[in-house]
Design a protein around this motif. Structure first.
Motif, PDB file in Angstrom:
ATOM      1  N   GLY A  60       0.813  -1.205   0.000  1.00  0.00           N
ATOM      2  CA  GLY A  60       0.000   0.000   0.000  1.00  0.00           C
ATOM      3  C   GLY A  60       0.851   1.262   0.000  1.00  0.00           C
ATOM      4  N   ILE A  61       2.105   1.099  -0.339  1.00  0.00           N
ATOM      5  CA  ILE A  61       2.996   2.257  -0.382  1.00  0.00           C
ATOM      6  C   ILE A  61       3.447   2.518  -1.812  1.00  0.00           C
ATOM      7  N   ILE A  62       3.431   3.776  -2.189  1.00  0.00           N
ATOM      8  CA  ILE A  62       3.940   4.165  -3.507  1.00  0.00           C
ATOM      9  C   ILE A  62       5.169   5.040  -3.277  1.00  0.00           C
ATOM     10  N   GLY A  63       6.219   4.748  -3.982  1.00  0.00           N
ATOM     11  CA  GLY A  63       7.427   5.559  -3.864  1.00  0.00           C
ATOM     12  C   GLY A  63       7.382   6.715  -4.846  1.00  0.00           C
ATOM     13  N   VAL A  64       7.865   7.861  -4.427  1.00  0.00           N
ATOM     14  CA  VAL A  64       7.912   9.011  -5.324  1.00  0.00           C
ATOM     15  C   VAL A  64       9.343   9.543  -5.375  1.00  0.00           C
ATOM     16  N   LEU A  65       9.918   9.497  -6.539  1.00  0.00           N
ATOM     17  CA  LEU A  65      11.297   9.963  -6.709  1.00  0.00           C
ATOM     18  C   LEU A  65      11.321  11.354  -7.288  1.00  0.00           C
ATOM     19  N   ILE A  66      11.987  12.243  -6.600  1.00  0.00           N
ATOM     20  CA  ILE A  66      12.155  13.567  -7.179  1.00  0.00           C
ATOM     21  C   ILE A  66      13.626  13.943  -7.140  1.00  0.00           C
ATOM     22  N   PRO A  67      14.028  14.729  -8.116  1.00  0.00           N
ATOM     23  CA  PRO A  67      15.416  15.162  -8.116  1.00  0.00           C
ATOM     24  C   PRO A  67      15.566  16.127  -6.953  1.00  0.00           C
ATOM     25  N   ASP A  68      16.743  16.224  -6.419  1.00  0.00           N
ATOM     26  CA  ASP A  68      16.911  17.093  -5.264  1.00  0.00           C
ATOM     27  C   ASP A  68      17.115  18.546  -5.639  1.00  0.00           C
ATOM     28  N   PHE A  69      16.464  18.938  -6.707  1.00  0.00           N
ATOM     29  CA  PHE A  69      16.329  20.342  -6.987  1.00  0.00           C
ATOM     30  C   PHE A  69      15.733  20.930  -5.743  1.00  0.00           C
ATOM     31  N   GLN A  70      16.249  22.033  -5.325  1.00  0.00           N
ATOM     32  CA  GLN A  70      15.594  22.670  -4.197  1.00  0.00           C
ATOM     33  C   GLN A  70      14.599  23.665  -4.774  1.00  0.00           C
ATOM     34  N   THR A  71      13.607  23.174  -5.453  1.00  0.00           N
ATOM     35  CA  THR A  71      12.678  24.074  -6.119  1.00  0.00           C
ATOM     36  C   THR A  71      11.266  23.912  -5.586  1.00  0.00           C
ATOM     37  N   PRO A  72      10.533  25.003  -5.589  1.00  0.00           N
ATOM     38  CA  PRO A  72       9.150  24.960  -5.132  1.00  0.00           C
ATOM     39  C   PRO A  72       8.280  24.061  -6.005  1.00  0.00           C
ATOM     40  N   ASP A 109      15.047  -0.488  -6.849  1.00  0.00           N
ATOM     41  CA  ASP A 109      15.181  -1.766  -6.165  1.00  0.00           C
ATOM     42  C   ASP A 109      14.036  -2.024  -5.198  1.00  0.00           C
ATOM     43  N   MET A 110      13.651  -0.996  -4.476  1.00  0.00           N
ATOM     44  CA  MET A 110      12.592  -1.177  -3.494  1.00  0.00           C
ATOM     45  C   MET A 110      11.331  -1.681  -4.167  1.00  0.00           C
ATOM     46  N   LEU A 111      11.177  -1.281  -5.401  1.00  0.00           N
ATOM     47  CA  LEU A 111      10.013  -1.726  -6.158  1.00  0.00           C
ATOM     48  C   LEU A 111      10.159  -3.221  -6.447  1.00  0.00           C
ATOM     49  N   GLU A 112      11.327  -3.610  -6.859  1.00  0.00           N
ATOM     50  CA  GLU A 112      11.544  -5.020  -7.163  1.00  0.00           C
ATOM     51  C   GLU A 112      11.559  -5.883  -5.905  1.00  0.00           C
ATOM     52  N   ARG A 113      11.947  -5.264  -4.816  1.00  0.00           N
ATOM     53  CA  ARG A 113      11.984  -6.006  -3.565  1.00  0.00           C
ATOM     54  C   ARG A 113      10.618  -6.034  -2.885  1.00  0.00           C
ATOM     55  N   ASN A 114       9.649  -5.478  -3.554  1.00  0.00           N
ATOM     56  CA  ASN A 114       8.288  -5.478  -3.016  1.00  0.00           C
ATOM     57  C   ASN A 114       8.101  -4.666  -1.752  1.00  0.00           C
ATOM     58  N   MET A 115       8.900  -3.656  -1.627  1.00  0.00           N
ATOM     59  CA  MET A 115       8.736  -2.768  -0.480  1.00  0.00           C
ATOM     60  C   MET A 115       7.676  -1.727  -0.799  1.00  0.00           C
ATOM     61  N   VAL A 116       7.615  -1.329  -2.037  1.00  0.00           N
ATOM     62  CA  VAL A 116       6.577  -0.409  -2.488  1.00  0.00           C
ATOM     63  C   VAL A 116       5.823  -1.070  -3.630  1.00  0.00           C
ATOM     64  N   ASP A 117       4.585  -0.652  -3.805  1.00  0.00           N
ATOM     65  CA  ASP A 117       3.754  -1.263  -4.843  1.00  0.00           C
ATOM     66  C   ASP A 117       3.917  -0.585  -6.194  1.00  0.00           C
ATOM     67  N   GLY A 118       4.485   0.600  -6.175  1.00  0.00           N
ATOM     68  CA  GLY A 118       4.645   1.320  -7.428  1.00  0.00           C
ATOM     69  C   GLY A 118       5.579   2.491  -7.256  1.00  0.00           C
ATOM     70  N   LEU A 119       5.950   3.086  -8.375  1.00  0.00           N
ATOM     71  CA  LEU A 119       6.908   4.179  -8.335  1.00  0.00           C
ATOM     72  C   LEU A 119       6.467   5.296  -9.277  1.00  0.00           C
ATOM     73  N   ILE A 120       6.412   6.503  -8.725  1.00  0.00           N
ATOM     74  CA  ILE A 120       6.193   7.668  -9.572  1.00  0.00           C
ATOM     75  C   ILE A 120       7.538   8.359  -9.616  1.00  0.00           C
ATOM     76  N   THR A 121       8.086   8.503 -10.798  1.00  0.00           N
ATOM     77  CA  THR A 121       9.432   9.053 -10.842  1.00  0.00           C
ATOM     78  C   THR A 121       9.550  10.319 -11.673  1.00  0.00           C
ATOM     79  N   CYS A 122      10.243  11.284 -11.083  1.00  0.00           N
ATOM     80  CA  CYS A 122      10.544  12.524 -11.790  1.00  0.00           C
ATOM     81  C   CYS A 122      12.059  12.620 -11.878  1.00  0.00           C
ATOM     82  N   ALA A 123      12.706  11.561 -11.515  1.00  0.00           N
ATOM     83  CA  ALA A 123      14.158  11.603 -11.436  1.00  0.00           C
ATOM     84  C   ALA A 123      14.745  11.512 -12.820  1.00  0.00           C
ATOM     85  N   LEU A 124      16.033  11.720 -12.890  1.00  0.00           N
ATOM     86  CA  LEU A 124      16.561  11.848 -14.231  1.00  0.00           C
ATOM     87  C   LEU A 124      18.023  11.528 -14.374  1.00  0.00           C
ATOM     88  N   SER A 125      18.598  10.979 -13.349  1.00  0.00           N
ATOM     89  CA  SER A 125      20.024  10.720 -13.516  1.00  0.00           C
ATOM     90  C   SER A 125      20.284   9.377 -14.181  1.00  0.00           C
TER      91      SER A 125
END
Lengths: 325, 325
Positions: A60-72, A109-125
């Motif tokens: 029941g957890i979704i991971g959200v990846l954001i770049p560490d831009f310090q932006t609003p 990895d956390m997604l593959e390890r079944n720690m989270v059910d899904g991933l929303i990603t804004c990351a870019l590296s």
DNA sequence: CTGAAAGCGCTAACAG
DNA sequence: CTGTTAGCGCTTTCAG
């Protein structure tokens, strides 16, 4: 810590019955229900989520990846995503992907390890390949990770055009762009491409001042822009992110440059802060609410295993006339 | 999805051996190691975190509750907490506690349900009693939840005094305070108490303009401050949070009030944005890095079961001279 | 309607 | 050093 077993014993029923009662699944006699309820109360029983996660095969957890831009922009985005997911009954785990791409990889990895059910990603590296072959729910914002992964993004092409055409219409012919393209190919870059195209069509020059993407604080600006005093004095327009625009306004003012008379500044993102400062920053605004909503909705469709998921969703941008250009 | 059993079979060893190899615990022959490594590769095996969580009796997740203030303070705080926890090997689950206190309660539940290993809370809608009897790791920022729960907070008393003394020294005698005390008793309120005390000692008046705590956007300010035009014109000083101060600057400027000549504005928090805008906002700054660090460090001590945990940690604030007062 | 029993996939004694 | 075995606490068949 009481377990379901204790409850069953105390209520004088089997654990399956307790489980049914707790989850409201299957049949249940009135008597069982009341006995179980009482036992739960008496033992102060609370189901253990870790055990549930294992047998239900979800967290029941979704991971959200954001770049560490310090932006609003991302601050607002993540807040809205969290609220959206919560309303669907999901929790949000955040990851600020600072410099290192290891962290981004770890969350995949956390997604593959079944720690989270899904991933929303804004990351870019990371390269797309890090995501592409994962057979689990992934939604990407602003970065094309391949056709299998739903992509949500603002219409950056139009956004870039709006900014450029406005600057041109105001007579700018020598424009500074703060920050440049991302290394990976992404819709985000289209704003720069289109911006450059329109400028060049109008015989205007664009000079790019690259910024370290994770340094958007004042001290850095002060120092960075300080090195480009000459360029700034010679320019007649600026295109930057919200904080970049606000920082540029600050710095140029200190140099005695009059804004917007001598230098016109247009921001990209248009978060709330651009309306709080004085003067209001002229900006191309992204619709963060809608972006967040599409991301959460799509993620929910994915975890629910629905078909017919739109794989490309574009969100409109709009222009905000302020006092900086 | 391969399991540890599959790996064991393929490697021709027992599952305990595989487990040991995976976790680097206990003895292991060179041969076993290589065979297991090969099997893991071949099967593309990835340990299932859900199962681990159950048997290890932990999830490695810390929940962080923040009020849904749309303020840069909490944005910065949560970012730094996330990074800090990550470096300790923990993940962060966020909760923006919008209006409703149900959500706050639900996250406290997650702690009891063993979904998270600990809770760092900055929330404030619930009474202390909701937290006090929970026998699990809880760290509180800025709100006293009782002696059993470690508390980290800025020295708001000094902060309030700094702001007041500065305004007084600049000749202010009729000051507006944006936003008021929290309902619950908390160190946060001390800034207002001390502010009021110093002002009154100096025969200066303080008028409080209450703000809905979850509305810190421009549209709201515009409308809210609009209703208090008269008060604003009559005041000679303002004490507000960062965004409040920036919004007030904006609004007062539009009214033609000269700042700082006619109206002096001092902000509380002093996040990065106060240094980006023009002019820099005079502010009492909280040391967000240190607050976040103390919160994460204390949480880690707690989950590690260490003794000797400081139950009250105060962080110094400092003054930032800007151009608004 | 209900309970016994078989998992879910991993960790950790404990006896070799 | 290693494998067996007994959990972790809950969900879910599947015969009653």
């Amino acid at each position: 810590m009481a377990t379901i077993k204790d409850v069953a014993k105390r209520a004088g029923v089997g654990i399956a019955t307790v489980s049914r009662a707790l989850n409201g699944t299957g049949y249940l006699s009135e008597e069982s229900r009341t006995r179980i309820e009482r036992a739960v109360k008496e033992l102060n029983y609370i189901p253990n989520e870790r055990a549930r996660n294992l047998s239900r095969k979800r967290t029941g957890i979704i991971g959200v990846l954001i770049p560490d831009f310090q932006t609003p922009f991302y601050d607002a985005f993540i807040r809205q995503v969290e609220i959206g997911l919560y309303n669907y009954g999901y929790r949000t785990m955040v990851c600020n992907c600072v410099k290192t791409r290891d962290k981004e990889k770890e969350f995949i990895d956390m997604l593959e390890r079944n720690m989270v059910d899904g991933l929303i990603t804004c990351a870019l590296s990371l390269e797309d390949s890090a995501y592409r072959y994962i057979q689990k729910p992934i939604v990407s914002m602003d970065h094309d990770l391949g056709v299998d992964i739903p992509l949500i993004y603002s219409n950056h092409r139009i956004g870039g055009r709006m900014a450029a055409e406005y600057l041109i219409s105001q007579g700018c012919r020598k424009v500074l762009q703060l920050g440049g393209r991302f290394e990976t190919d992404t819709p985000s870059n289209e704003r720069y491409e289109e911006f450059a195209r329109v400028m060049s069509d109008n015989h205007a020059a664009v000079q790019i001042l690259d910024l370290e993407w994770n340094r958007l604080d004042y001290e850095y600006y002060q120092c960075h822009l300080g090195r480009h005093q000459k360029d700034i004095r010679e320019a007649d327009g600026v295109f930057a992110s919200d904080m970049g625009a606000i920082g540029m306004y600050h710095f140029a003012s200190e140099l005695g440059i009059r804004i917007p008379e001598e230098l016109k500044i247009v921001a990209y993102d248009g978060t709330a802060i651009t309306r709080m400062v004085t003067p209001v920053v002229t900006a191309v605004c992204q619709d963060i609410s809608l972006l967040a909503q599409k991301c959460t909705d799509t993620m929910i469709q994915l975890v629910r295993g629905e078909d017919e998921i739109e794989d490309r969703q574009v969100v409109d941008v709009y222009f905000q006339k302020g006092g900086t250009a």
